[in-house]
Design a protein around this motif. Structure first.
Motif, mmCIF file in Angstrom:
data_model
loop_
_atom_site.group_PDB
_atom_site.id
_atom_site.type_symbol
_atom_site.label_atom_id
_atom_site.label_comp_id
_atom_site.label_asym_id
_atom_site.label_seq_id
_atom_site.Cartn_x
_atom_site.Cartn_y
_atom_site.Cartn_z
ATOM 1 N N CYS A 49 0.841 -1.208 0.000
ATOM 2 C CA CYS A 49 0.000 0.000 0.000
ATOM 3 C C CYS A 49 0.875 1.256 0.000
ATOM 4 O O CYS A 49 0.614 2.216 -0.730
ATOM 5 C CB CYS A 49 -0.916 0.024 1.218
ATOM 6 N N LEU A 50 1.936 1.224 0.808
ATOM 7 C CA LEU A 50 2.832 2.377 0.898
ATOM 8 C C LEU A 50 3.508 2.636 -0.459
ATOM 9 O O LEU A 50 3.585 3.781 -0.928
ATOM 10 C CB LEU A 50 3.893 2.104 1.976
ATOM 11 N N VAL A 51 3.958 1.554 -1.086
ATOM 12 C CA VAL A 51 4.595 1.672 -2.400
ATOM 13 C C VAL A 51 3.591 2.265 -3.388
ATOM 14 O O VAL A 51 3.909 3.161 -4.173
ATOM 15 C CB VAL A 51 5.091 0.287 -2.890
ATOM 16 N N SER A 52 2.361 1.780 -3.310
ATOM 17 C CA SER A 52 1.331 2.224 -4.232
ATOM 18 C C SER A 52 1.095 3.735 -4.095
ATOM 19 O O SER A 52 1.008 4.455 -5.100
ATOM 20 C CB SER A 52 0.064 1.439 -3.906
ATOM 21 N N ILE A 53 0.995 4.201 -2.861
ATOM 22 C CA ILE A 53 0.780 5.639 -2.627
ATOM 23 C C ILE A 53 1.983 6.428 -3.145
ATOM 24 O O ILE A 53 1.829 7.465 -3.799
ATOM 25 C CB ILE A 53 0.542 5.904 -1.117
ATOM 26 N N ASN A 54 3.172 5.907 -2.872
ATOM 27 C CA ASN A 54 4.384 6.602 -3.323
ATOM 28 C C ASN A 54 4.485 6.623 -4.848
ATOM 29 O O ASN A 54 4.959 7.596 -5.430
ATOM 30 C CB ASN A 54 5.628 5.950 -2.715
ATOM 31 N N ILE A 55 4.032 5.547 -5.486
ATOM 32 C CA ILE A 55 4.050 5.523 -6.958
ATOM 33 C C ILE A 55 3.149 6.635 -7.487
ATOM 34 O O ILE A 55 3.528 7.395 -8.384
ATOM 35 C CB ILE A 55 3.586 4.139 -7.499
ATOM 36 N N ALA A 56 1.945 6.739 -6.909
ATOM 37 C CA ALA A 56 0.988 7.752 -7.376
ATOM 38 C C ALA A 56 1.604 9.148 -7.330
ATOM 39 O O ALA A 56 1.489 9.932 -8.277
ATOM 40 C CB ALA A 56 -0.271 7.699 -6.538
ATOM 41 N N SER A 57 2.284 9.444 -6.220
ATOM 42 C CA SER A 57 2.876 10.776 -6.093
ATOM 43 C C SER A 57 4.086 10.936 -7.020
ATOM 44 O O SER A 57 4.315 12.020 -7.572
ATOM 45 C CB SER A 57 3.277 11.003 -4.643
ATOM 46 N N THR A 58 4.854 9.854 -7.170
ATOM 47 C CA THR A 58 6.043 9.941 -8.023
ATOM 48 C C THR A 58 5.656 10.165 -9.491
ATOM 49 O O THR A 58 6.320 10.920 -10.198
ATOM 50 C CB THR A 58 6.894 8.654 -7.891
ATOM 51 N N ILE A 59 4.568 9.526 -9.930
ATOM 52 C CA ILE A 59 4.139 9.754 -11.323
ATOM 53 C C ILE A 59 3.822 11.237 -11.498
ATOM 54 O O ILE A 59 4.195 11.853 -12.493
ATOM 55 C CB ILE A 59 2.841 8.985 -11.688
ATOM 56 N N GLY A 60 3.129 11.797 -10.493
ATOM 57 C CA GLY A 60 2.787 13.215 -10.576
ATOM 58 C C GLY A 60 4.034 14.065 -10.751
ATOM 59 O O GLY A 60 4.096 14.935 -11.628
ATOM 60 N N LEU A 61 5.037 13.794 -9.947
ATOM 61 C CA LEU A 61 6.263 14.595 -10.028
ATOM 62 C C LEU A 61 6.993 14.327 -11.342
ATOM 63 O O LEU A 61 7.621 15.230 -11.908
ATOM 64 C CB LEU A 61 7.176 14.273 -8.837
ATOM 65 N N ASN A 62 6.881 13.100 -11.843
ATOM 66 C CA ASN A 62 7.541 12.785 -13.113
ATOM 67 C C ASN A 62 6.886 13.535 -14.275
ATOM 68 O O ASN A 62 7.566 13.964 -15.208
ATOM 69 C CB ASN A 62 7.504 11.270 -13.362
ATOM 70 N N ILE A 63 5.572 13.745 -14.193
ATOM 71 C CA ILE A 63 4.891 14.533 -15.237
ATOM 72 C C ILE A 63 5.509 15.921 -15.281
ATOM 73 O O ILE A 63 5.806 16.470 -16.339
ATOM 74 C CB ILE A 63 3.365 14.625 -14.948
ATOM 75 N N LEU A 64 5.730 16.479 -14.086
ATOM 76 C CA LEU A 64 6.243 17.851 -13.994
ATOM 77 C C LEU A 64 7.742 17.916 -14.290
ATOM 78 O O LEU A 64 8.190 18.725 -15.101
ATOM 79 C CB LEU A 64 5.969 18.382 -12.583
ATOM 80 N N THR A 65 8.497 17.066 -13.622
ATOM 81 C CA THR A 65 9.956 17.167 -13.721
ATOM 82 C C THR A 65 10.510 16.362 -14.903
ATOM 83 O O THR A 65 11.314 16.862 -15.678
ATOM 84 C CB THR A 65 10.589 16.683 -12.398
ATOM 85 N N GLY A 66 10.059 15.138 -15.014
ATOM 86 C CA GLY A 66 10.591 14.263 -16.064
ATOM 87 C C GLY A 66 10.098 14.615 -17.438
ATOM 88 O O GLY A 66 10.864 14.585 -18.407
#
Lengths: 346, 387
Positions: A49-66
């Motif tokens: 569950c923790l990984v899943s939540i972190n993935i969701a946020s990381t995708i968001g940041l990847n849209i912006l930064t990556g």
């Protein structure tokens, strides 16, 4: 060597899964995800569950930064906005959790647009510093607007309910966190097959050229901030339901750095990179703990090896950046290429 | 005849199964721990871990609890709530946990629904947060000392007795930890006829405090209480205030009151006072057989974090022992009831007065004062028990 993947139309060429092998493996993955809660113990379910939540946020940041090339250190602040929105709605109004998550995303999105405003004027490190301000402002808001946010003590969130069932265990939470993250993954993957996503990439590659091509920079940059913070807001909402407690100290600057590290380690500008980066950053410290536990050292091993573990984790990040700057996604791509080309090497 | 053989075999098998289950009942009592061995609170976590380990070893060497050994299972958390939760899940997935040590207020609050759901765990920890001191909201938890509000109350009681009507200033960090006792401190000061002349809030590890010191000088308090810090910015405050000729007495709460922490403040901290729920390692006043044992076991100075961990293990296992003595199963509520039955309990001198645990805290403490000539913390008051 893989054969038979000749594309005969643009549509097939642009498909998310361009071969039956990929579709089959994706099916296997979905089955594995569905079977996981029935075989895993509480600890691994918690981590999933923790990984899943972190993935969701990381995708968001990847849209912006990556994908858009805008560095941000405000991801934790946007997660905080989402988490508090969800907590307040759940405590005060008891509205359905999916609606709360959506509202959390929207509030974070508004926050993202405000913080993204300087992005037309400043870039790179300057923008990163400007986005840190978001963290300070939200922390102040969360700790001082006590009548709404519970002040420094924070808010205790009642569990989300679905069809009368309280989603209060990792097993139950898994069934709403993982599908939402998968949906968000698909959303992001599809985004880069649209005009908006292409515009983001154009801005990242050369913003002046993008402007010359007719892409309104401010609008698209703000759109990128909005989308990124929407993802963070939803992730923050899931965080609120998962931990059932939100305090101003739940979303520190180090959390934003964690997500930025996940984007870089995973691979900037790839969806798979977001997944691998978040998995790496969340699970490697735990795996190192397990390895340390297996070592037949006896005595006070936990005490001696805890700092060693932290150093190894730090070293691994540094080595990744030196040896594979394109991140874990690039390693995965190379492994796939080996299988595709086998028995040939290049 | 064949039938008889079968019956005999079945009887023997069931007898063996019963014997096996009887021995399974004698399984270890598990004490799990989310301990910060890395990160900002590692200095405390390492000491706490050592304290728990030493007490558990002493207990097991003496035969355990009713013949059952205590198994201590710690995990590093780096003082992060998500890692503490992971540690809790890991330990509870691998063991049938009865007792648990939590590393922070945030974790104690976060894990509470899990503890309630499990119904089989009694928890204490490093948190002295006022919110945890609520038996209704946190029925399976307690703290090994007074909560932060009670600590400040003990200091205010001391001030009211020493200098009635004194002017008091409160300097606290802008964190949950720092803000915890502020509201009640105001009310308590009023009740004790003390004059709260300043409330100064700073970032948790603030370096430049010159503006705050000027504010403090303007308020001219007789006593200044720091809360929500370990070390910084207390030495800076004291140094600047002394160089400005201020006569205020400086005070601290538990986490800034360890001998080593105070000694690191330098000679200007001579006379620095504060509330301490435990006797210091070198305190030989009165009877303290347990402290004597610790001194024999570890000839070098042990921090107050060590004492906290040691006492936490002592009280957790005492609750388990009393529950088993009463012939009850080790559930969270049974152990909490057993813990609350503790009355006039002798901690072997770790706390210098017999203790009773009525709710979730032990509202006892003593004001100690730094004596830089002796390089020791010396008692400035008797033990103060809040009603």
């Amino acid at each position: 060597m893989r054969i038979g993947s000749a594309k005969q139309s643009y549509r097939v060429d642009e498909a998310l899964f361009d071969s039956t092998t990929q579709q089959t493996w994706f099916g296997v993955l979905v089955l594995m995800l569905a079977a996981f809660p029935f075989v895993a113990n509480d600890y691994w379910l918690y981590l999933a569950c923790l990984v899943s939540i972190n993935i969701a946020s990381t995708i968001g940041l990847n849209i912006l930064t990556g994908y858009t090339g805008l560095v941000s250190l405000g991801q934790a602040a946007f997660m905080g906005l989402g988490a508090y929105t969800v907590a307040i709605l759940q405590i005060r109004y008891g509205t359905p959790f999916l609606l709360n998550l959506l509202a959390g995303g929207v509030v974070a999105m508004i926050g993202g647009i405000v913080v993204g405003l300087p992005s037309l004027r400043v870039k790179g490190l300057y923008l990163a510093i400007a986005t840190i301000a978001a963290g300070f402002m939200t922390h102040f808001l969360f700790s001082h607007w006590a009548s709404l946010t519970g002040g420094t003590g924070g808010l205790t969130v009642p569990p989300a309910t679905f069809l009368g069932n309280e989603l209060d265990t990792s097993f139950r939470i898994y069934w709403f966190v993982v599908p939402i993250t998968v949906l968000m993954l698909f959303g992001a993957a599809n985004l880069f097959r649209t005009r908006i996503g292409r515009a983001f990439i154009a801005i990242r590659d050369r913003d002046i050229s993008a402007a010359v091509l007719g892409i309104p920079l401010l609008r698209y940059k703000l759109m990128s901030f909005a989308l990124s913070s929407f993802y963070a807001g939803v992730a923050g909402g899931m965080f609120a339901y998962f931990f059932r407690l939100v305090t101003p100290e739940s979303f520190p600057l180090i959390m934003s750095i964690f997500f930025l590290a996940a984007v870089i380690v995973g691979g900037m500008g790839t969806i798979l990179g977001s997944v691998l980066g978040a998995v790496f950053m969340t699970l490697v410290p735990e795996l190192l703990k397990l390895i340390v536990g297996w070592l037949p050292l006896g005595g006070n091993a936990t005490l001696v090896l805890s700092p060693v573990r932290t150093i190894v984790f730090g070293l691994m990040i540094v080595l990744f950046l030196i040896l594979e700057p394109h991140g874990l996604a690039e390693i995965w791509r190379r492994i796939r290429r080996v299988f595709h080309l086998w028995p040939f090497r290049t | 005849m064949q039938m008889k053989k079968w019956i005999t075999a079945l009887t023997a098998a069931s007898a063996m199964t019963m014997a096996a289950s009887a021995s399974a009942q004698q399984e270890d009592i598990v004490l799990g721990g989310s301990i910060p061995m890395t990160g900002v609170f590692a200095f405390a976590g390492i000491a706490i871990d050592q304290g728990i380990k030493d007490y558990v070893k002493m207990l097991n060497d003496a035969g355990g609890i009713k013949g059952r050994k205590v198994l201590y299972v710690p995990e590093d958390t780096a003082y992060k709530v998500d890692q503490s939760m992971a540690a809790y899940k890991k330990i509870t997935s691998q063991h049938k946990v009865n007792l648990y040590y939590a590393d922070s207020t945030g974790f104690s609050k976060t894990v509470n629904p899990e503890i309630e759901r499990a119904g089989s765990i009694l928890m204490t920890g490093a948190s002295f947060g006022k919110e945890i001191n609520d038996p209704k909201k946190y029925p399976s938890q307690f703290m090994v000392g007074p909560d932060y509000t009670e600590m400040v109350s003990i200091l205010l009681n001391y001030i009211a007795k020493t200098k009635p009507g004194a002017k008091v200033a409160l300097v606290y960090s802008d964190t949950e930890f720092g803000r915890d006792p502020v509201d009640e401190a105001r009310d308590t000061a009023k009740k004790l006829n003390l004059n709260m002349v300043a409330e100064i809030v700073t970032p948790p590890t603030s370096v430049d405090v010159s503006a705050e010191v000027i504010k403090l000088r303007r308020a001219a308090p007789d006593y200044t209480i720091f809360h929500g810090y370990v070390l910084a910015p207390i030495p800076e405050f004291i140094n600047q205030a002394k160089s400005l000729g201020m006569k205020t007495e400086f005070m601290g709460t538990f986490w800034s009151m360890d001998h080593q922490t105070v000694m690191r403040m330098g000679d200007n901290a001579d006379g620095f006072m504060g509330v301490m729920p435990y006797r210091y390692y070198y305190d030989t006043e009165g009877k303290s057989p347990m402290l004597e044992k610790i001194r024999q076991l570890r000839p070098e100075y042990q921090t107050t974090g060590y004492t906290q961990g040691f006492l936490a293990a002592m009280l957790l296992t005492e609750a388990a022992k009393r529950t088993l003595d009463a012939g009850k199963p080790l559930t969270g509520s049974n152990m909490k009831t057993a813990l609350n039955s503790i009355s006039n309990f002798d901690t072997g001198g770790l706390i210098g007065t017999p203790i009773s645990i009525k709710g979730n805290s032990i509202p006892v403490g003593r004001v100690y004062k730094a004596d830089m000539k002796q390089k020791k913390m010396v008692p400035a008051s008797d033990w103060i028990t809040l009603k």
